[in-house]
Design an enzyme around this catalytic site. Structure first.
Site, PDB file in Angstrom:
ATOM      1  N   LYS A   1       0.798  -1.220   0.000  1.00 53.54           N
ATOM      2  CA  LYS A   1       0.000   0.000   0.000  1.00 53.54           C
ATOM      3  C   LYS A   1       0.835   1.276   0.000  1.00 53.54           C
ATOM      4  CE  LYS A   1      -4.459  -1.338   0.454  1.00 53.54           C
ATOM      5  NZ  LYS A   1      -5.583  -0.833  -0.358  1.00 53.54           N
TER       6      LYS A   1
ATOM      7  N   ASN B   1      -3.538  -1.323   6.361  1.00 54.78           N
ATOM      8  CA  ASN B   1      -2.334  -1.165   5.559  1.00 54.78           C
ATOM      9  C   ASN B   1      -2.288   0.168   4.821  1.00 54.78           C
ATOM     10  OD1 ASN B   1      -1.223  -3.579   6.393  1.00 54.78           O
ATOM     11  ND2 ASN B   1      -1.965  -4.745   4.642  1.00 54.78           N
TER      12      ASN B   1
ATOM     13  N   SER C   1      -8.672  -0.230   6.954  1.00 57.40           N
ATOM     14  CA  SER C   1      -8.588  -1.178   8.066  1.00 57.40           C
ATOM     15  C   SER C   1      -7.162  -1.371   8.548  1.00 57.40           C
ATOM     16  CB  SER C   1      -9.161  -2.538   7.640  1.00 57.40           C
ATOM     17  OG  SER C   1      -8.393  -3.092   6.592  1.00 57.40           O
TER      18      SER C   1
END
Length: 490
Positions: free
Chosen positions: A200, A234, A232
C-alpha cells in the site's frame, strides 16, 4: 419501518437501509447499523446531489438539515415527496440524511448536480490509466519505496504442481472430479518486506507526490490542512508514513474492529486515528466529517487513478526481476494478486497490458467477500460487501476505477475464490516452509494456486506440458504473533 441513510462518495448517491426498530438502533449505534446499499446513480467526480424520492414514499424528515438557499425547492418537501441534499464533504457536517419510510419504495433515476468539490488530486491532473503511466509512477516513487525481492520455494512449487488427493475434494464444488494436474513454477513478489510491511505504501506515496504537484494545493494551505483516508490498516499506515515524510498531517478513519497491531502502527507513524463502523458507508461518513472539520483532502484506499498507478509499480518490478532470474530468457506467463478494492489488481493489470502476461484476481469466498468474482461472472460490479473474512484486507468491494480496468477493459483474465480453511492452510505453509511472515490476505493467491480446482484445471489446459511461470504477490505481512496464534487456534 425502514431507516434510510443518504450518503455520497465520489459523486455516487447511495441509500443504505436498516431493518428493524429505528429508535432502538439509534440508541445502540450512533451512526446506525447499515445492512446493505443500493446504488442510485452518478453524475461525475465530487458533485453534490439532490435526490428526489418517489411519491410513493411516506416520509418524515427534518428539512432544517438543508442550508437556507436550498429550502425553497419546488415542490417543497411534503409527507409524500422529499428532496434531500447530500452535502459536499468540505462544506458541511451534514453529510448523511435520515429518512423514515414505509415500503414499498421506488426510486427515479434522475439525480441533479449542483456544484463540484474535489476530494483528492484533481482528476484533470491525473495520468491516464496506461502502462506508460505506471512506468512514470514508478519513477516518482522509487526514492520512497523498497525494491522488494522476488523469491522461489521448491516445496510450494512442487505442491502446486501435484494433483490433489481426491478425498480432499469431498464436500467441495469439485467433488467427484478428477483432480487437476497443472505444471506451475511459482515466483513470489514479497511485498510483506516493503516499507510499513505492505504494498500500500506505493499508492500512498504516489498519491501524495501527485497531490503536491496539483496547482494551487500547497499555495492555498493544503499541506497544513492535511490528508484523510479510511482503511482497516495497511493503507492507513502507508498514508500516515507518506504524509509524515512530507510534513503533512494525516487523519485516518479506521473501523473499530481493526487489528490492534495495525492501529498501533498507524499511530506510530504520527497519524490522528478516528474510529468508525466496519462497512464502507460508515467509514466514508466519518471521513466526510473529518473533511468538514479540517478541510483535509481525501486520499482513498484504492478507488483513484493515482492509487492504482502507484500499486501497479510492483507489477513492473516483478516482470523485470523474473526475467533477470530465469536462465531461459523468458518471462512470466501470468500474475495472480489478492483483490479487495481492486487497486493492486487493476494496477498490476495495467503494468502487464500489451506484454502477453495474463493477470488473475484472488478473493476469499467467506460471507460474500468474493464480490469481484461474482461481479466478473455477472458483468455487473457489486457495490456493497459486509464480510468478516480472516483476510481482513480484502473485506471491501471493488471500486469503480479498478472495475473499469479489471472488467470493462478486459485486462484481468479471471477471478477465483478460496475458503477460510484454505487461506489458513496457505498461510501456515508460507510460515512453516518458506519461513516468511505474511498476513492471511497475502496468502489468498497462493491458496488459489494450491486449492482452487477451476484455476488449476485452467492452467493445466492452457499451459500444457510446459506449464506456467506464475507470479504470486505476497501483498503484506502485518499480522501480530497473537493474531497468528488466534488464526491457527481457530
Amino acid at each position: 419501518m425502514l431507516c434510510f441513510v443518504i450518503s455520497r462518495s465520489k459523486g455516487d448517491v447511495r441509500v443504505d437501509d436498516v431493518e428493524g426498530d429505528v429508535e432502538e438502533r439509534r440508541n445502540q449505534v450512533p451512526s446506525y447499523v447499515i445492512m446493505r446499499s443500493t446504488y442510485l446513480g452518478t453524475e461525475g467526480e465530487g458533485y453534490e446531489y439532490v435526490l428526489k424520492l418517489a411519491e410513493t414514499c411516506l416520509v418524515s424528515t427534518r428539512t432544517s438539515y438543508l442550508p437556507d438557499e436550498y429550502r425553497d425547492f419546488n415542490p417543497p418537501p411534503t409527507p409524500l415527496t422529499i428532496l434531500l441534499l447530500t452535502m459536499p464533504f468540505a462544506q458541511s457536517r451534514t453529510y448523511r440524511h435520515t429518512v423514515l419510510a414505509s415500503p414499498p419504495l421506488t426510486f427515479p433515476s434522475t439525480i441533479y448536480p449542483i456544484y463540484s468539490t474535489p476530494t483528492m488530486a484533481e482528476l484533470s491532473t491525473c495520468l491516464p490509466l496506461t502502462r506508460d503511466s505506471v512506468i512514470e509512477a514508478h519513477n516518482i516513487i522509487k526514492p520512497h519505496v523498497h525494491l522488494t525481492p522476488v523469491m522461489t520455494n521448491k516445496t510450494l512449487t512442487q505442491l502446486a504442481s501435484t494433483p490433489r488427493d481426491p478425498a480432499s475434494l469431498v464436500g467441495t464444488p469439485w467433488e467427484g472430479r478428477t483432480p487437476a494436474n497443472p505444471t506451475l513454477r511459482l515466483w513470489f513478489k514479497c511485498e510483506n518486506l516493503q516499507r510499513i510491511g505492505a504494498f500500500k505504501v506505493r499508492g500512498a506515496f504516489h498519491a501524495i507526490e501527485r497531490l503536491k504537484r496539483e496547482p494551487g494545493w500547497i499555495e492555498n494551505g493544503g499541506k497544513s490542512k492535511g490528508v484523510v483516508t479510511h482503511s482497516s490498516g495497511n493503507h492507513a499506515q502507508a498514508l500516515a508514513l507518506a504524509a509524515r515524510e512530507s510534513a503533512i498531517p494525516a487523519h485516518i478513519v479506521m473501523p473499530s474492529v481493526s487489528l490492534p497491531n495495525k492501529i498501533a502502527a498507524t499511530r506510530g507513524y504520527g497519524a490522528n486515528v478516528i474510529f468508525s463502523g466496519s462497512t464502507s458507508s460508515e467509514r466514508e461518513a466519518v471521513a466526510a466529517q473529518v473533511i468538514a472539520d479540517t478541510g483535509a483532502r481525501l486520499v482513498p484506499p484504492y478507488d483513484h487513478p493515482d492509487i492504482i498507478l502507484g500499486q501497479g509499480t510492483m507489477g513492473l518490478e516483478l516482470q523485470d526481476q523474473v526475467r533477470e532470474l530465469k536462465t531461459d530468457g523468458k518471462g512470466l506467463d501470468a500474475i495472480i494478486t489478492p483483490c479487495g478494492g481492486g487497486g493492486m489488481l487493476s494496477g498490476v493489470a495495467l503494468s502487464c497490458e500489451g506484454t502477453g502476461i495474463r493477470v488473475f484476481g484472488a478473493e476469499p469466498s467467506f460471507d460474500g467477500a468474493d464480490d469481484g468474482r461474482r461481479g466478473f461472472e455477472t458483468g455487473k460490479r457489486i457495490e456493497s460487501v459486509k464480510s468478516l473474512t480472516i483476510a481482513d484486507g480484502l473485506r471491501t468491494p471493488v471500486g469503480e476505477y479498478p472495475w473499469s480496468v479489471i472488467y470493462e477493459r478486459n485486462l484481468v483474465s479471471g477471478m477465483y475464490a478460496v475458503t477460510e480453511d484454505e487461506i489458513r492452510s496457505a498461510t501456515r505453509l508460507v510460515l512453516e516452509r518458506f519461513k516468511l511472515v505474511v498476513e492471511p490476505s497475502a496468502a489468498v493467491p497462493l491458496a488459489v494456486a494450491l486449492f482452487n480446482e477451476d484455476f488449476r484445471a485452467m492452467v493445466e489446459k492452457e499451459g500444457g506440458p510446459d506449464g506456467w511461470d506464475l507470479g504470486v504477490v505476497f501483498s503484506g505481512g502485518n499480522v501480530s504473533v497473537d493474531g497468528l496464534a488466534k488464526l491457527f487456534a481457530a
